[in-house]
Design a protein around this motif. Structure first.
Motif, PDB file in Angstrom:
ATOM      1  N   THR A  75       0.979  -1.234   0.130  1.00 39.29           N
ATOM      2  CA  THR A  75       0.156  -0.074   0.029  1.00 39.29           C
ATOM      3  C   THR A  75       0.788   1.391  -0.098  1.00 39.29           C
ATOM      4  OG1 THR A  75      -0.026   0.386   2.507  1.00 39.29           O
ATOM      5  CG2 THR A  75      -1.451  -1.400   1.645  1.00 39.29           C
ATOM      6  N   ASP A  76       0.213   2.576  -0.226  1.00 41.43           N
ATOM      7  CA  ASP A  76       0.909   3.596  -0.310  1.00 41.43           C
ATOM      8  C   ASP A  76       0.694   4.498   1.097  1.00 41.43           C
ATOM      9  OD1 ASP A  76      -1.724   3.892  -0.885  1.00 41.43           O
ATOM     10  OD2 ASP A  76      -1.406   5.554  -2.658  1.00 41.43           O
ATOM     11  N   ARG A  77       0.597   3.564   2.305  1.00 39.71           N
ATOM     12  CA  ARG A  77       0.442   4.188   3.585  1.00 39.71           C
ATOM     13  C   ARG A  77       1.378   5.155   3.713  1.00 39.71           C
ATOM     14  NH1 ARG A  77       1.409   1.918   8.886  1.00 39.71           N
ATOM     15  NH2 ARG A  77      -0.132   2.583  10.288  1.00 39.71           N
ATOM     16  N   SER A  78       2.620   5.001   3.477  1.00 42.02           N
ATOM     17  CA  SER A  78       3.409   6.112   3.902  1.00 42.02           C
ATOM     18  C   SER A  78       3.537   7.365   3.485  1.00 42.02           C
ATOM     19  CB  SER A  78       4.988   5.434   3.659  1.00 42.02           C
ATOM     20  OG  SER A  78       5.404   4.402   4.288  1.00 42.02           O
ATOM     21  N   ARG A  79       2.988   7.320   2.022  1.00 43.56           N
ATOM     22  CA  ARG A  79       2.692   8.494   1.404  1.00 43.56           C
ATOM     23  C   ARG A  79       1.211   9.286   1.931  1.00 43.56           C
ATOM     24  NH1 ARG A  79       2.002   8.622  -4.750  1.00 43.56           N
ATOM     25  NH2 ARG A  79       2.429  10.884  -4.630  1.00 43.56           N
ATOM     26  N   TYR A  80       0.397   8.740   2.351  1.00 45.07           N
ATOM     27  CA  TYR A  80      -0.903   9.005   3.201  1.00 45.07           C
ATOM     28  C   TYR A  80      -0.318   9.599   4.543  1.00 45.07           C
ATOM     29  CZ  TYR A  80      -4.935   8.834   6.188  1.00 45.07           C
ATOM     30  OH  TYR A  80      -5.827   9.214   6.993  1.00 45.07           O
ATOM     31  N   PHE A  81       0.593   9.113   5.303  1.00 43.55           N
ATOM     32  CA  PHE A  81       0.891   9.635   6.519  1.00 43.55           C
ATOM     33  C   PHE A  81       1.687  11.105   6.113  1.00 43.55           C
ATOM     34  CE2 PHE A  81       0.216   5.617   8.582  1.00 43.55           C
ATOM     35  CZ  PHE A  81      -0.793   5.952   9.365  1.00 43.55           C
ATOM     36  N   ARG A  82       2.282  11.111   5.159  1.00 46.18           N
ATOM     37  CA  ARG A  82       3.037  12.185   4.684  1.00 46.18           C
ATOM     38  C   ARG A  82       2.340  13.388   3.794  1.00 46.18           C
ATOM     39  NH1 ARG A  82       7.303   8.627   2.763  1.00 46.18           N
ATOM     40  NH2 ARG A  82       6.593   8.772   0.680  1.00 46.18           N
ATOM     41  N   GLY A  83       0.864  13.094   3.826  1.00 50.18           N
ATOM     42  CA  GLY A  83      -0.155  14.090   3.400  1.00 50.18           C
ATOM     43  C   GLY A  83       0.120  14.194   1.921  1.00 50.18           C
ATOM     44  N   GLU A 124      -4.721  11.379  -0.389  1.00 49.51           N
ATOM     45  CA  GLU A 124      -5.949  11.561   0.551  1.00 49.51           C
ATOM     46  C   GLU A 124      -6.333  10.156   1.447  1.00 49.51           C
ATOM     47  OE1 GLU A 124      -9.346  13.235  -1.513  1.00 49.51           O
ATOM     48  OE2 GLU A 124      -8.396  15.086  -1.926  1.00 49.51           O
ATOM     49  N   LYS A 125      -5.937   9.067   0.686  1.00 52.23           N
ATOM     50  CA  LYS A 125      -6.388   7.712   1.329  1.00 52.23           C
ATOM     51  C   LYS A 125      -5.118   7.012   0.728  1.00 52.23           C
ATOM     52  CE  LYS A 125      -9.884   6.993  -1.796  1.00 52.23           C
ATOM     53  NZ  LYS A 125     -11.397   6.716  -2.088  1.00 52.23           N
ATOM     54  N   TYR A 126      -5.076   5.559   1.605  1.00 54.59           N
ATOM     55  CA  TYR A 126      -4.101   4.804   0.986  1.00 54.59           C
ATOM     56  C   TYR A 126      -4.759   3.620   0.855  1.00 54.59           C
ATOM     57  CZ  TYR A 126      -3.995   2.446   5.666  1.00 54.59           C
ATOM     58  OH  TYR A 126      -4.203   1.876   6.809  1.00 54.59           O
ATOM     59  N   THR A 127      -4.128   2.783  -0.409  1.00 52.90           N
ATOM     60  CA  THR A 127      -4.903   1.575  -0.907  1.00 52.90           C
ATOM     61  C   THR A 127      -3.748   0.638  -1.526  1.00 52.90           C
ATOM     62  OG1 THR A 127      -6.596   0.917  -2.369  1.00 52.90           O
ATOM     63  CG2 THR A 127      -5.020   2.568  -3.215  1.00 52.90           C
TER      64      THR A 127
END
Length: 387
Positions: A215-223, A226-229
């Motif tokens: 997932t792109d969870r790290s990008r989500y936490f960096r803003g 808008e959501k990770y998937t």
């Protein structure tokens, strides 16, 4: 009569701040991965090595599996590597359907013989793995040149090479991808643990995704999104924050630990000079342009010496000394999943003659002297070597 005391093969070192930092991690309220201590450790590695991105993992095995995914291997692709290495080196690529191609090692450093690599390349070759045995570097200039000319990826298995260098460059930071181990038996430890070094920046984003279960969870936490998937294949490669907190205490003392291990390494080297001169064993060899880290000390027995008898003498004297790898090319899985390129006679010979001696942060000179005394006595009994 003085009672003999047990000498273990390894004894994990603690700096004294591990518990304090683990408590601090708990107070921070985040025990899962990628907390403040994880980020601190990763930044430390990036600053020391110059790599594009450092990503802590739960083991070096995990880091190698991530590297295999980043190499985008397909079933039938080939990966050149030494046979004299730990199973994780091969497993990471076999899991992707690739074929390990085993090449013989050098007789001096016990690293892959760079002069044999090019002849092992076929149209199916996609990558080669440089395993830095005992923290002594492979000849990376040659390997990188071969890789550049043939369009191959280079993965450094620097499990044993943390804080060691090749021509002043940190091991793990030279190939396209690198890996460290922080296992209990390594110089710098967190019990279990590892790190993937991304040296080719084009892998940065995908490495993050693979490490976060695809997932792109790290990008989500960096803003950044808008959501990770789910974006790609991946798995749960993160270590817990308590592991990183423990590791940070070790990083703070990394220079001190390395210096102490090198002193113990040199002590063995001096004590064993006489036995090498007598021709009953050979001490480790490290080229001048390779600054090792004192990770392990081994001896290579003369072919006429019965290693089983020497190991029995250590056990009788309550000392834990061990052999190292059983070659992968002759193992059941190695025969099933890989193939050998040419003769691996040096690998076979080394695997039958090598003994690793006890070495850890804090081993005393007296303990090292007793190890060498037992070894010398056993060699005397084995071959009638005079003292």
């Amino acid at each position: 009569m003085t009672e003999r005391k047990h000498i273990p093969f390894n004894w994990p070192y603690m700096t004294g701040k591990e518990v304090q930092y683990i408590t601090e991690a708990h107070r921070n309220g985040q025990l899962a991965g990628d907390g403040p201590f994880t980020k601190r450790c990763q930044s430390w590695i990036e600053e020391r090595t110059g790599c594009a991105k450092a990503l802590l993992t739960h083991s070096c095995t995990a880091a190698l599996e991530m590297a295999a995914l980043l190499c985008d291997l397909r079933p039938g692709d080939e990966v050149i590597m030494p046979s004299y290495t730990f199973v994780s080196t091969a497993n990471a690529f076999v899991l992707r359907g690739a074929v390990p191609v085993f090449v013989d090692i050098r007789s001096d450093t016990l690293n892959i013989n760079e002069n044999l690599v090019e002849s092992a390349i076929t149209p199916h070759t996609r990558a080669l793995v440089a395993v830095h045995y005992g923290g002594v570097s492979c000849e990376m200039d040659v390997l990188m040149d071969i890789a550049a000319r043939h369009g191959l990826k280079v993965v450094e298995d620097a499990a044993q090479g943390f804080m060691a260098t090749y021509k002043e460059q940190m091991l793990g930071s030279i190939g396209h991808l690198g890996s460290y181990s922080f296992h209990e038996t390594k110089n710098i430890t967190s019990g279990e643990g590892g790190c993937l070094l991304v040296n080719a920046p084009e892998y940065n984003l995908r490495a993050e995704v693979i490490r976060e279960k695809g997932t792109d969870r790290s990008r989500y936490f960096r803003g950044e999104v808008e959501k990770y998937t789910w974006q790609d294949v991946g798995s749960s490669f993160l270590p817990g924050e308590l592991i990183a907190a423990f590791l940070w205490a070790q990083f703070e003392k990394a220079e001190h630990i390395t210096s102490a291990r090198l002193r113990s390494w040199r002590q063995y080297h001096e004590l064993l000079e006489r036995l090498e001169t007598m021709g009953v064993l050979r001490r480790p060899i490290a080229p001048k342009h390779c600054r090792h880290n004192g990770h392990l000390y081994y001896v290579l027995l003369s072919p006429r010496i019965d290693r089983a008898m020497i190991l029995k003498a250590f056990r009788t004297n309550d000392i834990v000394a061990i052999f190292h790898y059983v070659p992968l090319h002759s193992s059941p899985a190695g025969l099933r999943y890989g193939r050998s390129h040419g003769s691996l006679e040096v690998t076979d010979s080394v695997s039958e003659r090598l003994i690793r001696l006890p070495l850890w942060m804090g081993i005393s000179i007296e303990q090292q002297e007793r190890v060498v005394d037992v070894l010398s006595s056993a060699l005397t009994q084995s071959q009638g070597v005079g003292t």
